[in-house]
Design an enzyme around this catalytic site. Structure first.
Site, PDB file in Angstrom:
ATOM      1  N   LYS A 112       0.861  -1.194   0.000  1.00 32.40           N
ATOM      2  CA  LYS A 112       0.000   0.000   0.000  1.00 32.40           C
ATOM      3  C   LYS A 112       0.887   1.231   0.000  1.00 32.40           C
ATOM      4  O   LYS A 112       2.064   1.199   0.382  1.00 32.40           O
ATOM      5  CB  LYS A 112      -0.927   0.007   1.228  1.00 32.40           C
ATOM      6  CG  LYS A 112      -0.253   0.007   2.601  1.00 32.40           C
ATOM      7  CD  LYS A 112       0.207   1.347   3.128  1.00 32.40           C
ATOM      8  CE  LYS A 112       0.788   1.223   4.541  1.00 32.40           C
ATOM      9  NZ  LYS A 112       1.510   2.462   4.969  1.00 32.40           N
ATOM     10  N   MET A 136      10.999  -4.813   4.949  1.00 32.23           N
ATOM     11  CA  MET A 136      10.548  -4.524   6.318  1.00 32.23           C
ATOM     12  C   MET A 136      10.935  -3.086   6.653  1.00 32.23           C
ATOM     13  O   MET A 136      11.998  -2.605   6.264  1.00 32.23           O
ATOM     14  CB  MET A 136      11.201  -5.505   7.297  1.00 32.23           C
ATOM     15  CG  MET A 136      10.761  -6.951   7.062  1.00 32.23           C
ATOM     16  SD  MET A 136      11.623  -8.130   8.121  1.00 32.23           S
ATOM     17  CE  MET A 136      10.901  -7.756   9.721  1.00 32.23           C
ATOM     18  N   ILE A 189       5.319   0.398   3.431  1.00 29.95           N
ATOM     19  CA  ILE A 189       4.372  -0.040   2.393  1.00 29.95           C
ATOM     20  C   ILE A 189       3.525  -1.223   2.879  1.00 29.95           C
ATOM     21  O   ILE A 189       2.833  -1.867   2.088  1.00 29.95           O
ATOM     22  CB  ILE A 189       5.055  -0.343   1.047  1.00 29.95           C
ATOM     23  CG1 ILE A 189       6.219  -1.327   1.192  1.00 29.95           C
ATOM     24  CG2 ILE A 189       5.555   0.939   0.408  1.00 29.95           C
ATOM     25  CD1 ILE A 189       6.879  -1.666  -0.143  1.00 29.95           C
ATOM     26  N   GLY A 190       3.561  -1.463   4.180  1.00 32.82           N
ATOM     27  CA  GLY A 190       2.590  -2.371   4.793  1.00 32.82           C
ATOM     28  C   GLY A 190       2.871  -3.847   4.645  1.00 32.82           C
ATOM     29  O   GLY A 190       1.951  -4.657   4.723  1.00 32.82           O
ATOM     30  N   ASP A 227      -2.859  -1.086  10.467  1.00 36.09           N
ATOM     31  CA  ASP A 227      -2.988  -1.113   9.007  1.00 36.09           C
ATOM     32  C   ASP A 227      -3.621  -2.399   8.487  1.00 36.09           C
ATOM     33  O   ASP A 227      -3.916  -2.496   7.292  1.00 36.09           O
ATOM     34  CB  ASP A 227      -1.612  -0.956   8.343  1.00 36.09           C
ATOM     35  CG  ASP A 227      -1.083   0.466   8.410  1.00 36.09           C
ATOM     36  OD1 ASP A 227      -1.828   1.345   8.875  1.00 36.09           O
ATOM     37  OD2 ASP A 227       0.068   0.690   7.999  1.00 36.09           O
TER      38      ASP A 227
END
Length: 283
Positions: free
Chosen positions: A13, A97, A101-102, A138
């Protein structure tokens, strides 16, 4: 039973904007953000077991097996549903990690949705998203699978449909600690809330960017380089930096110039996650 097997995408994301409104009594921050997916991510394979054992076969450096969000998501769903089946899990990991960006949240959501399907639990999205929220703020947006304007700690979601450009995402080789950024005394915590719906165009600021850029020269360098070609933005608390382009050809052209010295990828913005498109095709 015969082992059912399923391979699912676990997409990244982007935070198209991120405003921090204040710090809450529980230590979390009240925020407003705009989530959009991209057609790029990890790939996770699941194979059902009869014996109730949950095993992630891919090792993550520095992350014990039982601490991995994938394993935690599987175990929580198993316990909450009373399911007696287990699962073998393998992941082809491409999302960094600490990149903003989730990656971990997406992996947890893919696992909840994938196991709900394989174990034939029949849970709806609301129930899965509520369980996901206990794993991370998230996770619910990945469970729901639609671009969203998010409030609270990121869990109050309103579906939105922003433009879907092509993105070049640069991946500086540093892992940014979200806790470290949110505890920085110089972080702006008093942005006025956006009250207009839908969210007006042009709200692309990320309140975390000045703090991350000051702490991480690698991120600052990526922002400067990408900023020569398009508006360069930070996603989440970083480290990934992205910019939008009207076509794949234009994104690829800039990527070719910048990825000689930086790692990155080109992906299409998507208001419906590729995970949900895959699950829909299985129905």
């Amino acid at each position: 039973m015969t082992a059912a097997r399923l391979t699912l995408p676990s997409p990244a994301k982007l935070n198209l904007m991120l405003h921090i409104l204040g710090r809450r009594a529980d230590g979390y921050h009240e925020l407003q953000t705009l989530f959009q997916f991209v057609d790029y991510g990890d790939e996770i394979t699941y194979a059902v077991r009869d014996d109730g054992v949950i095993r992630l076969h891919t090792e993550f450096a520095g992350v014990p097996h039982d601490s991995n969000l994938i394993v935690r998501a599987a175990k929580m769903l198993q316990q909450q549903s009373g399911c007696t089946l287990g699962i073998d899990i393998w992941i082809d990991k491409v999302l960094p990690m600490g990149g903003g960006i989730g990656g971990g949240s997406s992996n947890a959501a893919t696992t909840l949705l994938g196991l709900n399907h394989l174990w034939q639990l029949g849970w709806d999205e609301d129930r899965l998203a509520a369980l996901g929220l206990t794993l991370g703020a998230d996770v619910p947006v990945f469970v729901r699978g639609h671009a969203a304007f998010a409030e609270g700690v990121g869990e109050k979601l309103t579906p939105v449909d922003p433009e879907e450009p092509w993105y070049l995402v640069l991946v500086p080789q540093v892992s940014v600690s979200t806790a470290e950024i949110f505890s920085d005394p110089l972080l702006t915590r008093n942005t006025p809330p956006i009250k207009v719906r839908p969210v007006p165009e042009g709200n692309s600021r990320n309140d975390c960017l000045p703090v991350v850029a000051r702490r991480y020269p690698e991120v600052r360098n990526a922002l400067n380089l990408l900023g020569k070609f398009t508006e360069a933005k930070l996603t989440g608390t970083g480290s990934c930096v992205f910019g939008g382009f009207p076509s794949k050809a234009e994104a690829d052209k800039v990527s070719a110039l910048l990825t000689e010295t930086l790692t990155g990828f080109v992906a299409k913005g998507s208001n419906v996650s590729m995970l949900h498109r895959k699950l829909q095709s299985l129905l």
